[in-house]
Write an enzyme that holds these catalytic residues in place. Structure first.
Site, PDB file in Angstrom:
ATOM      1  N   CYS A  11       0.874  -1.176   0.000  1.00  0.00           N
ATOM      2  CA  CYS A  11       0.000   0.000   0.000  1.00  0.00           C
ATOM      3  C   CYS A  11       0.912   1.228   0.000  1.00  0.00           C
ATOM      4  CB  CYS A  11      -0.995  -0.014   1.153  1.00  0.00           C
ATOM      5  SG  CYS A  11      -0.302   0.219   2.794  1.00  0.00           S
ATOM      6  N   ARG A  17      -3.554  -0.719   5.395  1.00  0.00           N
ATOM      7  CA  ARG A  17      -4.067  -1.789   4.538  1.00  0.00           C
ATOM      8  C   ARG A  17      -3.105  -2.956   4.354  1.00  0.00           C
ATOM      9  NH1 ARG A  17      -5.506   2.075  -0.308  1.00  0.00           N
ATOM     10  NH2 ARG A  17      -3.635   2.996   0.583  1.00  0.00           N
ATOM     11  N   ASP A 129      -8.306   3.539   1.385  1.00  0.00           N
ATOM     12  CA  ASP A 129      -7.398   3.799   2.499  1.00  0.00           C
ATOM     13  C   ASP A 129      -8.204   4.287   3.705  1.00  0.00           C
ATOM     14  OD1 ASP A 129      -5.289   4.410   4.156  1.00  0.00           O
ATOM     15  OD2 ASP A 129      -4.298   5.745   2.734  1.00  0.00           O
TER      16      ASP A 129
END
Length: 158
Positions: A11, A17, A129
């Site tokens: 990420c 994440r 996100d």
């Protein structure tokens, strides 16, 4: 012994994440009793600050699933990591494009997680996100990750 499968989740900051994805994937592999060395799961970020802890809300969201992310420390993705990986799963299409720019010879092993898990090439390929949002948003993100990871692992490990 066969070479283990190496999966890396990527990420941006490696504090939400991808760190959650890695821990969720490790738990699924443990639950499937695959053996400790069958699959190596890692995570990194395209813009990570090495050593940063996981987001407190990411830690809390996974704690609710009896998983411990408190010891996680972010790291920036490197070319060496990418070369060693069998599969590279990004959280967004932009991250996939960034990784392909850095590592063009990785074409064919670099996917967004949703693209690979759900076999889609159009539409929403991103896992949003949760950074800066409330705990419920992190929970939703973890749920999205869990569903995609289950499908991804079923394909990778078949």
């Amino acid at each position: 012994m066969d070479k283990p499968i190496r999966i890396i989740f990527v990420c941006t900051g490696n504090t939400c994440r991808s760190s959650m994805a890695a821990e969720l994937a490790r738990a699924k592999i443990r639950d499937a009793q695959m053996g400790e060395n069958a699959v190596i799961i890692e995570s990194a970020g395209t813009g990570a600050f090495d050593g940063s802890p996981a987001s407190p809300k990411a830690v809390e969201a996974l704690k609710e699933k009896q998983l411990d992310l408190s010891g996680h420390r972010a790291r920036r993705v490197t070319l060496e990591m990418l070369k060693e990986a069998d599969y590279i799963f990004t959280m967004t299409l932009l991250q996939k494009q960034q990784i392909l720019y850095l590592y063009p010879e990785g074409e064919g092993k670099i996917f967004t997680l949703k693209e690979f898990a759900f076999e889609i090439s159009l539409g929403d390929l991103n896992i949003d996100d949760p950074y800066g949002y409330d705990l419920d948003y992190y929970r939703q993100c973890a749920q999205q990750l869990e569903e995609a990871i289950s499908r991804m692992l079923a394909k990778v490990l078949c």
